[in-house]
Design a protein around this motif. Structure first.
Motif, PDB file in Angstrom:
ATOM      1  N   GLY A 352       0.817  -1.201   0.000  1.00  0.00           N
ATOM      2  CA  GLY A 352       0.000   0.000   0.000  1.00  0.00           C
ATOM      3  C   GLY A 352       0.858   1.262   0.000  1.00  0.00           C
ATOM      4  O   GLY A 352       1.931   1.301   0.593  1.00  0.00           O
ATOM      5  N   PRO A 353       0.400   2.339  -0.667  1.00  0.00           N
ATOM      6  CA  PRO A 353       1.222   3.569  -0.715  1.00  0.00           C
ATOM      7  C   PRO A 353       1.423   4.199   0.659  1.00  0.00           C
ATOM      8  O   PRO A 353       2.497   4.707   0.968  1.00  0.00           O
ATOM      9  CB  PRO A 353       0.439   4.484  -1.657  1.00  0.00           C
ATOM     10  CG  PRO A 353      -0.949   3.929  -1.695  1.00  0.00           C
ATOM     11  CD  PRO A 353      -0.828   2.460  -1.450  1.00  0.00           C
ATOM     12  N   GLU A 354       0.383   4.188   1.503  1.00  0.00           N
ATOM     13  CA  GLU A 354       0.528   4.783   2.837  1.00  0.00           C
ATOM     14  C   GLU A 354       1.515   3.993   3.684  1.00  0.00           C
ATOM     15  O   GLU A 354       2.335   4.567   4.414  1.00  0.00           O
ATOM     16  CB  GLU A 354      -0.845   4.835   3.525  1.00  0.00           C
ATOM     17  CG  GLU A 354      -1.852   5.735   2.805  1.00  0.00           C
ATOM     18  CD  GLU A 354      -3.181   5.760   3.533  1.00  0.00           C
ATOM     19  OE1 GLU A 354      -3.291   5.045   4.561  1.00  0.00           O
ATOM     20  OE2 GLU A 354      -4.095   6.464   3.076  1.00  0.00           O
ATOM     21  N   GLU A 355       1.467   2.669   3.564  1.00  0.00           N
ATOM     22  CA  GLU A 355       2.392   1.860   4.342  1.00  0.00           C
ATOM     23  C   GLU A 355       3.828   2.049   3.854  1.00  0.00           C
ATOM     24  O   GLU A 355       4.770   2.050   4.656  1.00  0.00           O
ATOM     25  CB  GLU A 355       1.993   0.385   4.238  1.00  0.00           C
ATOM     26  CG  GLU A 355       0.673   0.069   4.919  1.00  0.00           C
ATOM     27  CD  GLU A 355       0.259  -1.387   4.750  1.00  0.00           C
ATOM     28  OE1 GLU A 355      -0.647  -1.819   5.458  1.00  0.00           O
ATOM     29  OE2 GLU A 355       0.865  -2.060   3.902  1.00  0.00           O
ATOM     30  N   ILE A 356       3.990   2.218   2.556  1.00  0.00           N
ATOM     31  CA  ILE A 356       5.347   2.438   2.035  1.00  0.00           C
ATOM     32  C   ILE A 356       5.906   3.760   2.526  1.00  0.00           C
ATOM     33  O   ILE A 356       7.076   3.864   2.934  1.00  0.00           O
ATOM     34  CB  ILE A 356       5.324   2.367   0.500  1.00  0.00           C
ATOM     35  CG1 ILE A 356       4.997   0.932   0.037  1.00  0.00           C
ATOM     36  CG2 ILE A 356       6.654   2.825  -0.088  1.00  0.00           C
ATOM     37  CD1 ILE A 356       4.861   0.795  -1.457  1.00  0.00           C
ATOM     38  N   ARG A 357       5.061   4.854   2.518  1.00  0.00           N
ATOM     39  CA  ARG A 357       5.540   6.148   3.008  1.00  0.00           C
ATOM     40  C   ARG A 357       5.852   6.090   4.491  1.00  0.00           C
ATOM     41  O   ARG A 357       6.872   6.621   4.948  1.00  0.00           O
ATOM     42  CB  ARG A 357       4.483   7.218   2.718  1.00  0.00           C
ATOM     43  CG  ARG A 357       4.377   7.596   1.247  1.00  0.00           C
ATOM     44  CD  ARG A 357       3.582   8.899   1.083  1.00  0.00           C
ATOM     45  NE  ARG A 357       2.208   8.731   1.526  1.00  0.00           N
ATOM     46  CZ  ARG A 357       1.209   8.378   0.710  1.00  0.00           C
ATOM     47  NH1 ARG A 357       1.457   8.143  -0.584  1.00  0.00           N
ATOM     48  NH2 ARG A 357      -0.017   8.257   1.184  1.00  0.00           N
ATOM     49  N   ALA A 358       5.002   5.381   5.242  1.00  0.00           N
ATOM     50  CA  ALA A 358       5.260   5.276   6.684  1.00  0.00           C
ATOM     51  C   ALA A 358       6.522   4.464   6.946  1.00  0.00           C
ATOM     52  O   ALA A 358       7.301   4.776   7.862  1.00  0.00           O
ATOM     53  CB  ALA A 358       4.060   4.639   7.368  1.00  0.00           C
TER      54      ALA A 358
END
Length: 366
Positions: A352-358
Motif C-alpha cells: 500500500g502507498p501509505e504503508e510504504i511512506r510510513a
C-alpha cells in the motif's frame, strides 16, 4: 628439395585409424550377412566415416562405437525402403535395444539424416520370411507346413484388424505380428493345428517368442469373439477362444460391418442420455431410471458385460492400477495459527502507498 610427408602436406594421415578400419569391416560384414546390395554397403560405410569424424562421437564409449556401424546399416535400409527391424540388428550385434536406440537417435540428429518410417506391411513380410514353416523338414510335421503367400495375406488382414482396434498404436510391432501369424497359421488348417500351443509354434518356426506376445494374442482373440457375436450363423454356437479361430476367414471378410456392430459409439450413448434428461419438467427421470435398474438388474448386468462397449485403446479399457494417496485428516486440515508464512505473502502487506511512506519515514535518520 626435401621430402614432405603426406600428413604435413594435407593435414591428414595417409592410413586410416584402427578404429575406423575395424568399423568399416564390421559394416561390410553386417551387409554381407544381411545380403544387402553393394550400393547399400557403400552408403553405410560413408555414413560411418562421417559419424566418426563428427565431434559428438569422438569421446563415446567403445561399445557405442561398435553399435554405430549397425546404426548406419539400419539407416541405409530404412532410407531405401528395405524392410529391416531394429531387433534383427540387435540380435546380430548382441546389443541391448535401449542402447542401440539411443545411438541411432544420436546419429540421426547429429548427421541430419532423414529416415522414413517402416510400414507395417513390409514388417510383416520381413518377419515371416524368417519362419521355417514354408518348407518340409524332418522336425516339422507335414500338417504344419503352410503356403507362404496364403499365410502372409491372412497375417496382413489380422494386423490391419489390430490396427483398426487400437492394438498397434504405441506398441512394439513384432509381438503383434507374431501373434497374428500364429492365428493366421491356425485358421488355415484348424483341424490339425488347434492343439498346437503358441510356444511350440514359435519353436517350430525358429523365431523367438516375445514376452508381450501372449497379451497381444489374448487381445486379438477378445476382438474376434466380439465380432463373432454379431454373425447370425455363429450365435447358435458356444464360441470360445479356440473355436473362434475356425471362423477367422468369415470374420475378416466382413470385418467393417462386424466392428461397427460389435462396438458402440460414445456419441450415440451421450445423445440417448441427453434425450432422457430433457424429459418433462415435472417427471423425475433419475428415479425412474433407478427403479428400472432395480426391477431388471440382469439387463443392466448384460449391458455392462455382454453389451457393446466403445472402441477404445486398451490403456483406457484396462488402466494401470495407481497407488491411492491417503486423504488428509481433519486434524491436519485444521487452522492453528502456527502455519509458516511465505516471503511473498509477507510482501503483500507492504504494497500500500501509505504503508510504504510510513515505512520510509520510520527508516529515515534525523
Amino acid at each position: 628439395l626435401s621430402e614432405v610427408a603426406y600428413s604435413q602436406s594435407t593435414g591428414q594421415k595417409e592410413q586410416l585409424s584402427r578404429c575406423l578400419q575395424r568399423g568399416i569391416r564390421r559394416v561390410q560384414d553386417l551387409c554381407k550377412v544381411l545380403q544387402l546390395p553393394t550400393v547399400f554397403e557403400e552408403t553405410a560405410v560413408s555414413y560411418f566415416q562421417r559419424a566418426l569424424q563428427h565431434p559428438s562421437f569422438h569421446l563415446v564409449s567403445l561399445e557405442k562405437k561398435e553399435l554405430l556401424g549397425g546404426c548406419c546399416v539400419f539407416v541405409t535400409c530404412r532410407q531405401r525402403n528395405w524392410p529391416l527391424t531394429m531387433g534383427t540388428i540387435c540380435s546380430l550385434l548382441y546389443a541391448k535395444q535401449e542402447l542401440f536406440a539411443s545411438v541411432y537417435l544420436s546419429l540421426q540428429k547429429e548427421l541430419g539424416l532423414s529416415v522414413p518410417a517402416l510400414s507395417l506391411g513390409d514388417l510383416v513380410k520381413t518377419h515371416l520370411n524368417s519362419f521355417r514353416l514354408f518348407q518340409h523338414a524332418a522336425d516339422i510335421p507335414a500338417p504344419f507346413v503352410e503356403d507362404k503367400e496364403k499365410m502372409v495375406a491372412r497375417t496382413m488382414q489380422i494386423v490391419e484388424l489390430a490396427s483398426e482396434t487400437w492394438l498397434v498404436t504405441g506398441r512394439h510391432p513384432v509381438p503383434i505380428v507374431t501373434a497374428a501369424a500364429f492365428l493366421s497359421w491356425q485358421s488355415l488348417q484348424p483341424a490339425a493345428r488347434l492343439t498346437c500351443t503358441f510356444a511350440r509354434f514359435c519353436k517350430l518356426a525358429g523365431v523367438d517368442l516375445p514376452p508381450p506376445a501372449h497379451l497381444r494374442l489374448k487381445e486379438l482373440l477378445e476382438i474376434l469373439l466380439r465380432m463373432a457375436s454379431q454373425l447370425a450363423w455363429l450365435r447358435v454356437f458356444n464360441m470360445d477362444k479356440k473355436t473362434v479361430v475356425k471362423h477367422i476367414g468369415d470374420l475378416l471378410q466382413h470385418r467393417i460391418f462386424l466392428l461397427k456392430n460389435a462396438f458402440c459409439l460414445e456419441d450415440g450413448e451421450e445423445q440417448h442420455a441427453a434425450a432422457l434428461s430433457e424429459g418433462s419438467p415435472g417427471s423425475p427421470p433419475a428415479a425412474g431410471g433407478a427403479a428400472q435398474e432395480e426391477g431388471c438388474p440382469s439387463e443392466g448386468k448384460r449391458q455392462r458385460e455382454g453389451g457393446p462397449r466403445p472402441l477404445l485403446p486398451p490403456c483406457l479399457i484396462n488402466p494401470r492400477k495407481r497407488l491411492r494417496t491417503a486423504a488428509p485428516s481433519a486434524s491436519d486440515s485444521a487452522i492453528t495459527g502456527d502455519e509458516p508464512i511465505s516471503d511473498s505473502e509477507i510482501e503483500q502487506y507492504l504494497r500500500g502507498p501509505e504503508e510504504i511512506r510510513a515505512f520510509r519515514k520510520a527508516k529515515a535518520w534525523p
